[in-house]
Write a protein that holds these residues in place. Structure first.
Motif, short mmCIF file in Angstrom:
data_model
loop_
_atom_site.label_atom_id
_atom_site.label_comp_id
_atom_site.label_asym_id
_atom_site.label_seq_id
_atom_site.Cartn_x
_atom_site.Cartn_y
_atom_site.Cartn_z
N GLY A 260 -11.64 6.61 -2.26
CA GLY A 260 -12.74 6.69 -1.31
C GLY A 260 -13.65 7.86 -1.59
O GLY A 260 -13.69 8.39 -2.70
N ASP B 263 0.83 -1.20 0.00
CA ASP B 263 0.00 0.00 0.00
C ASP B 263 0.87 1.26 0.00
O ASP B 263 0.58 2.23 -0.72
CB ASP B 263 -0.92 0.02 1.22
CG ASP B 263 -2.02 -1.03 1.14
OD1 ASP B 263 -2.18 -1.65 0.07
OD2 ASP B 263 -2.72 -1.24 2.16
N PRO C 276 -7.72 1.58 -0.05
CA PRO C 276 -8.74 2.54 0.39
C PRO C 276 -8.10 3.72 1.12
O PRO C 276 -7.08 3.56 1.81
CB PRO C 276 -9.62 1.73 1.34
CG PRO C 276 -9.34 0.30 1.02
CD PRO C 276 -7.91 0.25 0.55
N TRP D 169 -19.93 2.54 6.66
CA TRP D 169 -18.72 2.89 5.90
C TRP D 169 -17.91 3.97 6.60
O TRP D 169 -16.67 3.95 6.55
CB TRP D 169 -19.05 3.31 4.47
CG TRP D 169 -19.71 4.67 4.33
CD1 TRP D 169 -21.03 4.94 4.21
CD2 TRP D 169 -19.03 5.93 4.27
NE1 TRP D 169 -21.24 6.30 4.09
CE2 TRP D 169 -20.03 6.93 4.12
CE3 TRP D 169 -17.69 6.32 4.32
CZ2 TRP D 169 -19.73 8.29 4.03
CZ3 TRP D 169 -17.39 7.68 4.24
CH2 TRP D 169 -18.39 8.64 4.09
N THR E 276 -15.19 4.03 -4.69
CA THR E 276 -13.92 3.28 -4.67
C THR E 276 -13.03 3.65 -5.85
O THR E 276 -12.12 2.91 -6.21
CB THR E 276 -14.18 1.77 -4.70
OG1 THR E 276 -14.94 1.45 -5.89
CG2 THR E 276 -14.96 1.32 -3.48
N ALA F 226 -15.64 2.54 9.21
CA ALA F 226 -14.69 1.54 8.69
C ALA F 226 -15.17 0.12 8.89
O ALA F 226 -14.37 -0.81 8.99
CB ALA F 226 -13.31 1.73 9.33
N GLU F 227 -16.50 -0.06 8.94
CA GLU F 227 -17.07 -1.39 9.10
C GLU F 227 -17.67 -1.91 7.80
O GLU F 227 -18.22 -3.02 7.77
CB GLU F 227 -18.14 -1.37 10.20
CG GLU F 227 -17.55 -1.05 11.58
CD GLU F 227 -18.61 -0.97 12.65
OE1 GLU F 227 -19.81 -1.16 12.32
OE2 GLU F 227 -18.26 -0.72 13.82
N ALA F 228 -17.58 -1.12 6.74
CA ALA F 228 -18.06 -1.53 5.41
C ALA F 228 -17.29 -0.75 4.37
O ALA F 228 -16.63 0.26 4.68
CB ALA F 228 -19.56 -1.27 5.27
N SER F 229 -17.33 -1.21 3.14
CA SER F 229 -16.63 -0.53 2.06
C SER F 229 -17.24 0.85 1.82
O SER F 229 -18.45 1.05 1.97
CB SER F 229 -16.72 -1.35 0.77
OG SER F 229 -16.10 -2.61 0.93
N MET F 230 -16.39 1.79 1.43
CA MET F 230 -16.88 3.12 1.11
C MET F 230 -17.69 3.09 -0.18
O MET F 230 -17.42 2.29 -1.08
CB MET F 230 -15.71 4.09 0.98
CG MET F 230 -15.16 4.55 2.32
SD MET F 230 -13.74 5.67 2.18
CE MET F 230 -12.42 4.48 1.93
N ARG G 171 -7.67 6.06 4.13
CA ARG G 171 -7.69 5.56 5.51
C ARG G 171 -8.41 6.46 6.51
O ARG G 171 -8.31 6.25 7.72
CB ARG G 171 -6.26 5.30 5.98
CG ARG G 171 -5.56 4.20 5.19
CD ARG G 171 -4.12 4.02 5.62
NE ARG G 171 -4.00 3.54 6.99
CZ ARG G 171 -3.39 4.19 7.98
NH1 ARG G 171 -2.85 5.38 7.77
NH2 ARG G 171 -3.32 3.66 9.19
#
Length: 312
Positions: free
Chosen positions: A211, A60, A131, A168, A178, A171-175, A133
């Motif tokens: 993001g 990354d 992603p 999202w 993307t 930070a518990e799901a994808s934004m 951060r």
């Protein structure tokens, strides 16, 4: 485990060797610009070395360096295309740039910051970019709050505001976005004047990635909403972003339906860190910190995506 104290002497020696050939006499001092667990930064002459956090993902970070090198008109480019290793920490090297002067807030480069963001949000990220951060940093702030001050009287309203956010933003799901290249941690400390060409550039790629671009506007939006940023400064920032074609908010009309969730998240993050730090120092919250906590208390009673959460 290698500590910051272990890394610092070796980092100083490494930045000196990078700044000067070994045979060159040198009287420049080593200046420690930051010494934290998540990043140690040392300057020697015109060179800056950063030892990144121990858990930094090397792939990354390499992609983030690629993005910086590919956009030198927006981001200060690294001196070397890939990180090196030092005591188990990844290290990158950068030219030194002149930072924003905190003693002259009236000269803060809000227009430059907004224009750089707008241009960044219109660039293509490198394939496979990680992603952004920002949400992950907010989640870490909440974890720190729970560990440091679970019984503080202000902790409950901050956690209530946090849990009202969509997954999202925690930070518990994808934004939901993307594909847009974002800075991830925009504030005035992330701008420096380029040492050669002079214009402002963004620094610190640790949170750079794809993001939701509104996140990059969220900290000044939150400051404005909490009464910590003057209306004129917020208007300058937002107008410059819109004029530069930034895609995060509509070119005209009310930006708050887009900014509300990220601004709430940054408000919660700021409040969580304020409580954790004040508890560790055994001191009460100051006036500014209390205003951010109060904003969290207000947010708890109003669903997200409502501009009424931050009366001004």
């Amino acid at each position: 485990m290698t500590t910051t104290a272990d890394v610092l002497p070796a980092l100083k020696a490494k930045v000196r060797r990078t700044a000067h050939p070994e045979s060159t006499p040198c009287a420049h001092p080593d200046t420690v610009l930051a010494e934290r667990a998540d990043g140690t930064v040392v300057r020697h002459a015109g060179t800056v070395a950063k030892a990144h956090a121990p858990d930094t993902n090397p792939t990354d970070l390499a992609l983030r360096l690629t993005a910086a090198a590919a956009n030198p008109d927006i981001l200060l480019g690294p001196l070397h295309p890939a990180p090196t290793s030092l005591h188990g920490r990844l290290v990158t090297f950068w030219p030194y740039g002149t930072p924003v002067d905190p003693e002259t807030p009236e000269k803060a480069p809000w227009e430059a910051a907004a224009t750089l963001l707008a241009h960044l949000h219109q660039r293509h990220p490198p394939p496979g970019s990680p992603p952004m951060r920002g949400p992950a940093k907010a989640a870490r702030a909440i974890a720190r709050l729970k560990a440091a001050a679970p019984d503080h009287p202000s902790t409950a309203p901050v956690l209530h505001a946090w849990h009202s956010l969509p997954a999202w933003a925690r930070a518990e799901a994808s934004m939901p976005d993307t594909t847009t290249l974002c800075h991830g941690d925009l504030h005035l400390g992330q701008l420096v004047r380029h040492p050669t060409t002079g214009p402002w550039r963004l620094i610190d790629v640790d949170d750079l990635g794809v993001g939701v671009p509104a996140w990059d506007l969220a900290r000044p939006a939150a400051w404005y909403a909490c009464g910590l940023l003057l209306s004129d400064e917020w208007t300058r920032f937002l107008t410059a972003y819109q004029r530069a074609g930034g895609p995060a908010v509509p070119a005209q009309g009310d930006p708050w339906p887009v900014l509300d969730v990220p601004a709430r998240a940054l408000t919660v993050q700021t409040a969580a860190l304020a409580i954790a730090k004040s508890t560790a120092a055994d001191r009460p919250l100051d006036e500014v910190q209390q205003s951010v906590v109060d904003a969290c208390d207000r947010m708890g009673g109003i669903p997200p995506e409502s501009a009424d959460a931050f009366p001004t």
